[in-house]
Design a protein around this motif. Structure first.
Motif, PDB file in Angstrom:
ATOM      1  N   THR A   1       0.828  -1.204   0.000  1.00 15.93           N
ATOM      2  CA  THR A   1       0.000   0.000   0.000  1.00 15.93           C
ATOM      3  C   THR A   1       0.865   1.258   0.000  1.00 15.93           C
ATOM      4  N   GLN A   2       1.947   1.208   0.767  1.00 11.51           N
ATOM      5  CA  GLN A   2       2.861   2.362   0.806  1.00 11.51           C
ATOM      6  C   GLN A   2       3.594   2.546  -0.530  1.00 11.51           C
ATOM      7  N   VAL A   3       3.982   1.429  -1.165  1.00  7.38           N
ATOM      8  CA  VAL A   3       4.627   1.519  -2.478  1.00  7.38           C
ATOM      9  C   VAL A   3       3.663   2.131  -3.489  1.00  7.38           C
ATOM     10  N   ALA A   4       2.406   1.711  -3.418  1.00  6.18           N
ATOM     11  CA  ALA A   4       1.396   2.262  -4.324  1.00  6.18           C
ATOM     12  C   ALA A   4       1.211   3.755  -4.081  1.00  6.18           C
TER      13      ALA A   4
ATOM     14  N   ALA B   1       1.981   8.155  -6.550  1.00  8.92           N
ATOM     15  CA  ALA B   1       1.301   9.452  -6.649  1.00  8.92           C
ATOM     16  C   ALA B   1       0.083   9.418  -7.569  1.00  8.92           C
ATOM     17  N   CYS B   2      -0.614   8.280  -7.626  1.00 10.97           N
ATOM     18  CA  CYS B   2      -1.862   8.146  -8.390  1.00 10.97           C
ATOM     19  C   CYS B   2      -1.688   8.377  -9.889  1.00 10.97           C
ATOM     20  N   LEU B   3      -0.448   8.264 -10.361  1.00 14.90           N
ATOM     21  CA  LEU B   3      -0.153   8.446 -11.786  1.00 14.90           C
ATOM     22  C   LEU B   3      -0.193   7.087 -12.483  1.00 14.90           C
ATOM     23  N   PRO B   4      -1.098   6.882 -13.451  1.00 15.82           N
ATOM     24  CA  PRO B   4      -1.274   5.555 -14.058  1.00 15.82           C
ATOM     25  C   PRO B   4       0.010   4.929 -14.595  1.00 15.82           C
ATOM     26  N   LEU B   5       0.830   5.670 -15.348  1.00 15.25           N
ATOM     27  CA  LEU B   5       2.041   5.096 -15.933  1.00 15.25           C
ATOM     28  C   LEU B   5       2.996   4.610 -14.848  1.00 15.25           C
ATOM     29  N   ALA B   6       3.174   5.410 -13.794  1.00 19.12           N
ATOM     30  CA  ALA B   6       4.061   5.011 -12.696  1.00 19.12           C
ATOM     31  C   ALA B   6       3.507   3.791 -11.972  1.00 19.12           C
ATOM     32  N   ILE B   7       2.193   3.769 -11.750  1.00 19.48           N
ATOM     33  CA  ILE B   7       1.569   2.629 -11.060  1.00 19.48           C
ATOM     34  C   ILE B   7       1.797   1.347 -11.850  1.00 19.48           C
TER      35      ILE B   7
END
Length: 970
Positions: free
Chosen positions: A322-325, A329-335
């Motif tokens: 959860t912390q890694v997610a 920063a809620c950015l789709p590409l980074a996620i």
């Protein structure tokens, strides 16, 4: 009086034809005058039609088919009339009646044709658009947030008050993805939906070319941007409603400067763009739509989808995940990239370490740098230096560039990123595996165009890769440079430099970079580059890959000869190339590509390249490869030879056969003799080949495993005296034969090598005749006459594989072979377990497709009422056949003797085969009655009369097939 009526009738019957004959005889000269007058009127109409047509075609449309046919018939009728006039001039007195009749009929025909050419409506129609296909979209991520944005953008585009919208937001937030879904959703709402990727360094001329290409126009012939803008403006004005999507715009520009009409309510057109800048939207007058970040719950669900929901089974692991997610920063590409990099990891220590690395990497950075560092985390997680190098190599190409997989893998092999393996195919397998891993890690994107697979990088991932390699790579590709970058950028520690897709014209003599560690240099697609100073390569002793393709280079500098570590030299599409310095000292060279080059003579020292694996001479001006060179290139694995306008004059079949390591061969043989000598001289064919005789059509690329056909034979335009058999490699997949008048039938290598089977008794070959014996399914051996016993010449079936299997053949296409009587001669047992299409056209002597007795078919079944003399009917299996086409075969009497079982059959076409009386289909039984093949869609036949004349094995067969029957002539 009672006889007067019949006598009068007889008199009329006799006199009417005599009267017409007299009229034809007496009026021949007048008829000719009338015909000339009619032809003159009709030719004037032709000129008027052509004049109208030229004017209407300027609007970017295409000629109507009926107009094309009318104009073609003008030429045909003129030719017939001219020949007829010559006959009249030379005609004898007794032939005047016949000639008069023909001239009179010609007048009627010309008059009717004249009337048909009135064409009150337009002579042209709109060209069919090629952009109706959906773009393969990435699934929308985010749930409600993304769906709301999708609806908002759709409503704007369907609102008459909104003509232009700008979708803006930070990189990696999903702008392109959502617009791909919009493109597909509105595909049928507008007359034309056009998608164009613009990128960071826009080229206005290139942008104009891209839009024109989507409208089926070619602007490459125009050099001036103003002229292009005028033409493009006219093209788009003709479209009633178009929707233009410009993806990834960095700077605002004028639509008029490009040639894009301003979208208005009157023209019904729309424009959408994506950008990272709100300012771009405002300065281009767009309604602004801001892309929003995902909510925390949406981001967490997306993270779980990509990393795997099994982590929920471990409470401690879930807390760290959860912390890694959250760090994404809620950015789709980074996620997506970070989650995929952690997929399958269940060790809590590794998760904790990853979290710490991620947090440390983004401390104190601005928002954009944080995004890049988050992507760098995924790069680091690859934990494979080769994969990391591969991704960095992709960053050498311009932004949004679709990189062909084959080209990329060749570069990776030459650079040593893919290590040397026992075969070239093994190296390519490794390359494809590496690219698949990068695609699965969401660091590369797969793109398919025209059946070719490419890879692309997201511009943020490319920025990240360039940022990582900034001290070792100089990347200035696609930047519109007109000269080399400043010498200060040419640092001594540089390992790779990419200057491709610029406008560099020359490299001057005062340029001598001291890049002693440089291994790769891309100068390709500098289309005006004509000169490179000799001093340029003086200090590049470590150079491995040099790409000068798609340039106007005329002479390579002599300093090339001293690049002893060079492994790949790419000079394809260099039409002005005339001189290549000696290659004798470049012993490490593995790849030499001279395809489509202007080089006329074989490079000096090429015979010294004993490490050469790949040599491509396709469509170059080089026509002669001196005798003795090929055998010295003993390491060759892939060879492509074919002259631009003629076949290679000197490529000896024996020399080709001596290349024992050859895996792929594409070549145009000088004649059928050379072709047969090559095919028969091999111990085994290359695993991939494309053999051509008499045709100059483009050779298929031989190194792409995604190619549908890997083993191809094309024969065209071969003629000679007498008849001969054509030998095919036994594992051929794709075979076409066109305009070959000297061929009697087709056989395969095994059958051609088994002539001895037909010799028995106390006869044996004369003199030094050789008898060929098949020793394996892909090879043959020679047996000298003095080693054959006198008593018998029968070869046991145990020593030779079953002939004629053609088990790899997928497509057979035969056209215009006037002497071909059958495809497969008696004694051959063809089996086609994989053939999908058989098409035979215009073979005037073809009598039988498979000339074999029923006893020679592979399997027999008892069938009452349709048995042979042994009480058996034999089945000819074509389990994968989908299309059967037989056209213009006036002597065809039989397809095969027996029955064909082909349950995959979809299309049958039989036209102009008047002597064919049977369709030998073994129809499946349903409730005891014949039923059509389960996949059958249509049977195209000439006419009802021919269909009704067919003979059937079972009275219910015609009823089963009748519903699928369509008549080509009513």
């Amino acid at each position: 009086m009672e006889y007067s009526g019949p006598i009068l009738d007889i008199f009329n019957i006799i006199c009417d034809p005599l009267s017409k004959c007299c009229k034809y005889h007496c009026n021949l000269s007048q008829y000719m005058e009338n015909l000339r007058e009619k032809l003159g009127e009709r030719n004037c109409r032709k000129e008027d039609v052509e004049s109208r047509l030229r004017a209407e075609l300027l609007l970017g449309k295409e000629t109507k088919k009926e107009v094309e046919l009318w104009l073609q018939k003008v030429v045909k009728i003129n030719g017939v009339a001219q020949a007829l006039e010559q006959e009249v001039l030379k005609g004898k007195y007794l032939s005047r009646v016949c000639l008069g009749r023909r001239v009179w009929k010609m007048i009627q025909e010309v008059d009717q044709h004249y009337q048909k050419g009135s064409f009150n409506d337009s002579l042209v129609v709109d060209k069919p658009l090629q952009n109706r296909d959906e773009i393969p979209p990435t699934p929308l991520a985010g749930g409600a947030t993304t769906e709301t944005l999708l609806e908002e953008i759709s409503e704007c585009l369907l609102n008459d008050d909104v003509r232009k919208i700008g979708v803006y937001g930070m990189g990696g937030i999903g702008k392109t993805t959502i617009m791909k879904h919009i493109h597909n959703k509105l595909l049928n709402t507008f007359e034309a939906v056009i998608w164009i990727t613009v990128s960071k360094s826009p080229n206005l001329s290139g942008l104009q070319n891209d839009i024109a290409r989507k409208l089926n126009e070619d602007f490459s012939k125009y050099e001036d941007e103003t002229e292009k803008a005028t033409k493009l403006f006219s093209l788009l004005k003709q479209k009633k409603r178009w929707f233009l999507i410009l993806d990834d715009i960095w700077e605002p520009f004028s639509l008029e400067e490009i040639g894009i009409p301003e979208p208005t309510s009157a023209n019904g057109c729309k424009l959408a763009l994506t950008t990272r800048s709100l300012d771009v939207c405002r300065r281009m007058g767009c309604k602004e739509v801001k892309m929003k970040l995902l909510t925390k719950m949406e981001a967490w669900n997306l993270f779980l989808d990509k990393v795997g929901r099994e982590i929920l089974l471990y409470p401690d692991l879930k807390a760290i995940a959860t912390q890694v997610a959250d760090e994404c920063a809620c950015l789709p590409l980074a996620i997506v990239t970070i989650a995929v990099s952690m997929r399958g990891v269940v060790d809590i220590n590794e998760w904790s370490c990853a979290l710490e690395e991620l947090r440390e990497s983004i401390k104190g950075l601005n928002e954009m740098d944080k995004v890049l560092e988050r992507l760098k985390f995924s790069f680091t997680r690859l934990k494979d230096e080769k994969l990391q190098c591969c991704l960095q190599y992709c960053a050498l190409y311009p932004e949004d560039f679709a990189i062909e997989r084959t080209e990329l893998i060749r570069h990776l092999i030459a650079e040593g990123i893919i290590e040397e393996k026992k075969s070239r195919q093994a190296e390519f397998n490794k390359g494809h595996a590496m690219l698949n891993k990068l695609e699965n890690a969401c660091l590369l994107e797969r793109v398919i165009r025209w059946d070719t697979i490419y890879v692309k990088m997201h511009d943020l991932i490319r920025d990240m890769a360039i940022n990582i390699t900034s001290e070792k790579h100089l990347v200035e590709s696609g930047r519109q440079l007109k000269e080399l970058p400043d010498t200060k950028k040419w640092m001594k520690d540089l390992e790779r430099i990419s200057l491709m897709r610029n406008h560099i014209v020359e490299i001057p003599c005062d340029t001598s970079p001291k890049c002693q560690r440089l291994s790769t240099l891309f100068l390709s697609e500098n289309r005006d580059l004509a000169r490179i100073a000799d001093s340029f390569f003086l200090y590049m002793h470590s150079l491995k890959v040099l790409d000068l393709s798609h340039t106007k280079i005329t002479n390579l500098p002599n300093s090339i000869s001293d690049l002893e570590n060079l492994t790949a030299l790419y000079l394809q599409y260099c039409p002005e190339l005339r001189y290549l310095p000696s290659l004798a000292k470049i012993g490490a060279l593995r790849e030499l590509d001279l395809s489509y080059s202007g080089l006329k003579d074989a490079p000096q020292g090429i015979e010294m390249l004993t490490s050469l694996r790949y040599l491509n001479l396709f469509y170059s001006d080089l026509e002669v490869l001196p005798v003795g060179i090929l055998p010295k290139l003993s390491s060759l694995q892939c060879l492509i030879v074919c002259g631009r306008s003629k076949p290679f004059k000197v490529v000896k079949p024996a020399e080709l056969a001596s290349l024992r390591k050859l895996e792929s061969f594409g070549g145009q043989m000088f004649d059928l003799l050379d072709y047969h000598l090559y095919v028969k001289s091999l111990d085994g064919m290359p695993s991939k080949y494309h053999l051509q005789v008499g045709t100059h059509k483009r050779l298929k690329l031989l190194e792409m495993p995604e190619n549908y056909y890997n083993r191809i034979v094309k024969i065209e335009g071969i003629s000679g005296e007498g008849e001969e058999d054509l030998v095919l490699p036994n594992d051929v997949e794709f075979f076409t034969l066109k305009r070959c008048n000297s061929l009697g039938s087709l056989i395969d290598v095994l059958s051609s090598n088994k002539e001895i089977v037909h010799r028995t008794g106390n006869t044996k070959p004369d003199g030094d005749e050789c008898v060929l014996l098949a020793s394996s399914s892909r090879s043959c051996s020679r047996l000298q006459p003095d080693k054959i016993e006198d008593s018998q010449f029968v070869v046991s079936s145990s020593s030779i594989p079953s002939p004629g299997t053609f088990s790899f053949l997928i497509l057979i296409k035969i056209q215009s072979c006037s002497n071909l009587r059958n495809l497969f001669k008696p004694g051959l047992q063809p089996r086609f377990p994989n053939v999908k299409e058989i098409a035979i056209y215009d073979c005037c002597q073809m009598e039988e497709i498979v000339a074999a007795t029923t006893e020679e078919y592979g399997e027999g079944i008892s069938e009452e009422g349709s048995s042979n003399r042994k009480g058996m009917t034999y089945l000819f299996y074509l389990p994968k056949l989908k299309a059967l086409t037989l056209s213009k075969l006036p002597e065809l009497k039989s397809i095969c003797r027996g029955l064909m079982t082909c349950d995959s059959l979809v299309y049958i076409t039989v036209s102009c085969c008047p002597k064919l009386k049977r369709l030998p289909l073994a129809l499946p039984l349903l409730h005891g009655k014949p039923s059509p093949p389960p996949n059958l869609k249509v049977i195209n036949v000439q006419d009802k009369r021919w269909w009704r004349s067919l003979e059937w094995n079972h009275q219910e067969e015609e009823k089963a097939l009748q519903p699928f029957c369509q008549y080509l002539e009513l």
